[in-house]
Design a protein around this motif. Sequence first.
Motif, mmCIF file in Angstrom:
data_model
loop_
_atom_site.group_PDB
_atom_site.id
_atom_site.type_symbol
_atom_site.label_atom_id
_atom_site.label_comp_id
_atom_site.label_asym_id
_atom_site.label_seq_id
_atom_site.Cartn_x
_atom_site.Cartn_y
_atom_site.Cartn_z
ATOM 1 N N LEU A 17 6.324 -7.882 1.393
ATOM 2 C CA LEU A 17 6.687 -7.057 2.736
ATOM 3 C C LEU A 17 7.852 -6.129 2.297
ATOM 4 O O LEU A 17 7.673 -5.050 2.915
ATOM 5 C CB LEU A 17 7.104 -8.185 3.809
ATOM 6 C CG LEU A 17 6.197 -9.003 4.647
ATOM 7 C CD1 LEU A 17 6.898 -9.677 5.755
ATOM 8 C CD2 LEU A 17 5.146 -8.094 5.212
ATOM 9 N N HIS A 18 8.785 -6.618 1.701
ATOM 10 C CA HIS A 18 9.837 -5.689 1.304
ATOM 11 C C HIS A 18 9.439 -4.381 0.496
ATOM 12 O O HIS A 18 9.608 -3.359 0.736
ATOM 13 C CB HIS A 18 10.921 -6.540 0.363
ATOM 14 C CG HIS A 18 11.841 -7.386 1.359
ATOM 15 N ND1 HIS A 18 12.703 -6.957 2.038
ATOM 16 C CD2 HIS A 18 11.713 -8.675 1.312
ATOM 17 C CE1 HIS A 18 13.179 -8.205 3.009
ATOM 18 N NE2 HIS A 18 12.514 -9.132 2.372
ATOM 19 N N ALA A 19 8.256 -4.821 -0.312
ATOM 20 C CA ALA A 19 7.910 -3.598 -1.008
ATOM 21 C C ALA A 19 7.082 -2.839 -0.215
ATOM 22 O O ALA A 19 6.956 -1.441 -0.521
ATOM 23 C CB ALA A 19 6.870 -4.270 -2.100
ATOM 24 N N PHE A 20 6.369 -3.319 0.768
ATOM 25 C CA PHE A 20 5.478 -2.476 1.698
ATOM 26 C C PHE A 20 6.461 -1.492 2.347
ATOM 27 O O PHE A 20 6.142 -0.418 2.671
ATOM 28 C CB PHE A 20 4.659 -3.414 2.520
ATOM 29 C CG PHE A 20 3.744 -2.469 3.792
ATOM 30 C CD1 PHE A 20 3.000 -1.927 3.429
ATOM 31 C CD2 PHE A 20 4.290 -3.017 5.080
ATOM 32 C CE1 PHE A 20 2.315 -1.018 4.618
ATOM 33 C CE2 PHE A 20 3.530 -2.075 5.894
ATOM 34 C CZ PHE A 20 2.811 -1.166 5.880
ATOM 35 N N VAL A 21 7.381 -2.186 2.905
ATOM 36 C CA VAL A 21 8.442 -1.245 3.633
ATOM 37 C C VAL A 21 9.238 -0.232 3.036
ATOM 38 O O VAL A 21 9.205 0.932 3.317
ATOM 39 C CB VAL A 21 9.625 -1.962 4.663
ATOM 40 C CG1 VAL A 21 10.640 -1.151 5.441
ATOM 41 C CG2 VAL A 21 8.902 -2.913 5.408
ATOM 42 N N SER A 70 -7.109 -4.096 3.323
ATOM 43 C CA SER A 70 -6.905 -2.764 2.617
ATOM 44 C C SER A 70 -6.160 -2.553 1.495
ATOM 45 O O SER A 70 -5.962 -1.847 0.607
ATOM 46 C CB SER A 70 -6.205 -1.750 3.485
ATOM 47 O OG SER A 70 -4.838 -1.847 3.853
ATOM 48 N N GLY A 71 -5.325 -3.698 0.871
ATOM 49 C CA GLY A 71 -4.504 -3.953 -0.174
ATOM 50 C C GLY A 71 -3.181 -3.263 -0.015
ATOM 51 O O GLY A 71 -2.165 -3.290 -0.802
ATOM 52 N N ASP A 72 -2.882 -2.932 1.217
ATOM 53 C CA ASP A 72 -1.639 -2.329 1.544
ATOM 54 C C ASP A 72 -0.422 -3.347 1.518
ATOM 55 O O ASP A 72 0.767 -3.206 0.973
ATOM 56 C CB ASP A 72 -1.315 -1.674 2.882
ATOM 57 C CG ASP A 72 -2.309 -0.213 2.840
ATOM 58 O OD1 ASP A 72 -2.241 0.409 2.071
ATOM 59 O OD2 ASP A 72 -2.923 -0.125 4.020
ATOM 60 N N ILE A 73 -0.869 -4.312 1.681
ATOM 61 C CA ILE A 73 0.173 -5.768 1.855
ATOM 62 C C ILE A 73 -0.367 -6.718 0.802
ATOM 63 O O ILE A 73 -1.667 -6.997 1.035
ATOM 64 C CB ILE A 73 0.459 -6.404 2.969
ATOM 65 C CG1 ILE A 73 1.486 -5.362 3.940
ATOM 66 C CG2 ILE A 73 1.295 -7.540 2.870
ATOM 67 C CD1 ILE A 73 1.901 -5.778 5.086
ATOM 68 N N GLY A 109 9.728 5.569 1.382
ATOM 69 C CA GLY A 109 9.498 6.510 0.252
ATOM 70 C C GLY A 109 8.536 7.712 0.702
ATOM 71 O O GLY A 109 8.586 8.664 0.581
ATOM 72 N N GLU A 110 7.330 7.304 1.350
ATOM 73 C CA GLU A 110 6.406 8.205 2.019
ATOM 74 C C GLU A 110 7.098 9.086 3.055
ATOM 75 O O GLU A 110 6.585 10.228 3.158
ATOM 76 C CB GLU A 110 5.138 7.442 2.452
ATOM 77 C CG GLU A 110 4.222 6.998 1.303
ATOM 78 C CD GLU A 110 3.307 5.919 2.140
ATOM 79 O OE1 GLU A 110 2.998 5.901 3.088
ATOM 80 O OE2 GLU A 110 2.642 5.349 1.137
#
Length: 61
Positions: free
Chosen positions: A47-51, A28-31, A56-57
């Motif tokens: 992974l850090h950016a995803f978390v 899906s492009g989330d990671i 933030g959400e």
Amino acid sequence: MTKLLLTPTEAAELLGVSRSTVYELMNSGDIESVRIGRARRIPSAALHAFVTRLRGEGHAA
């Protein structure tokens, strides 16, 4: 030495989710993931950016 690239299995263990979930997140492009030959690897920074995005959400809700 810290790994720069993780396998989907390693990423799943770190996130506490299934390997299938990690593949869904990559598709899906989330990671972010990269290809090395036929293998897919996930940069540890991704992974850090995803978390960070998830956190933030959560604050926005």
